[in-house]
Design an enzyme around this catalytic site. Sequence first.
Site, PDB file in Angstrom:
ATOM      1  N   LYS A 120       0.838  -1.208   0.000  1.00 30.61           N
ATOM      2  CA  LYS A 120       0.000   0.000   0.000  1.00 30.61           C
ATOM      3  C   LYS A 120       0.871   1.255   0.000  1.00 30.61           C
ATOM      4  O   LYS A 120       0.644   2.184  -0.781  1.00 30.61           O
ATOM      5  CB  LYS A 120      -0.916  -0.022   1.237  1.00 30.61           C
ATOM      6  CG  LYS A 120      -1.898   1.122   1.284  1.00 30.61           C
ATOM      7  CD  LYS A 120      -3.180   0.730   1.996  1.00 30.61           C
ATOM      8  CE  LYS A 120      -3.008   0.503   3.473  1.00 30.61           C
ATOM      9  NZ  LYS A 120      -2.986   1.736   4.262  1.00 30.61           N
ATOM     10  N   ASP A 138      -6.890   1.508   0.547  1.00 32.55           N
ATOM     11  CA  ASP A 138      -7.026   1.691   1.997  1.00 32.55           C
ATOM     12  C   ASP A 138      -8.483   1.431   2.368  1.00 32.55           C
ATOM     13  O   ASP A 138      -9.287   1.010   1.537  1.00 32.55           O
ATOM     14  CB  ASP A 138      -6.575   3.097   2.400  1.00 32.55           C
ATOM     15  CG  ASP A 138      -7.541   4.171   1.915  1.00 32.55           C
ATOM     16  OD1 ASP A 138      -8.444   3.846   1.099  1.00 32.55           O
ATOM     17  OD2 ASP A 138      -7.420   5.319   2.359  1.00 32.55           O
TER      18      ASP A 138
END
Length: 220
Positions: A120, A138
């Site tokens: 991420k 997210d």
Amino acid sequence: MKASEIHEFFGRLAAQDPEPRTELAYTNPYTLLIAVVLSAQATDKSVNIATQRFFKEVRTPQAMLDFGEAALQECIRSIGLYRTKAKNIMELSRILAHQFQGQVPQDRTSLEALPGVGRKTANVVLNVAFGQPTLAVDTHIFRVANRTGLAPGKTPRAVEDALLQVVPDAWLLHAHNWLILHGRYVCVARSPKCNVCCVRDLCAQARTLEPRAIAVECHD
Ligand code: SF4
């Protein structure tokens, strides 16, 4: 969601905000990397408050090494997991200073090899700092992708893969920030603001609700 609807979906988000920006404060790829590492399980606002204490002085890996772990800990102690994050930041700064001439690498493999940097974080840095068409899934993007039917998936990676398949190239660069901001301010977790949502007629969840239910659901 049909391809034509996906195009319309992003067209509307683009019309509202043609140049979406991350809300993390940063001045260069290195300070962005630090801000993103700090943002794990923390809000952008709390990260910005912490980083303003040292970003004037610390903008390079070597400056961070000179600043020192104890001083960094002191600046970020309001953020969760600050000891671990400080340790990772010092170590990644050491690697960048000694192995990458102080530069942040522009490839996923090198980024993900840094301490505290997962997929991420690498995706955010590649997208925001280097303009690569990546998507960091997210909690906000995960929610929006599933609720709308844009790219349903049971895990962040499944949603990321689905988004990369369905988002047209023309929208891919900014899709990350558009979806985060939509999830943060409109399609919020507890009471999505469907009444003011610009993509309501395209949204799978909104279609399943009666107009009255939407009004109640959207009442903050
Ligand atoms: S209509 Fe409601 S559930 Fe659908 S994207 Fe908009 S805010 Fe989210």
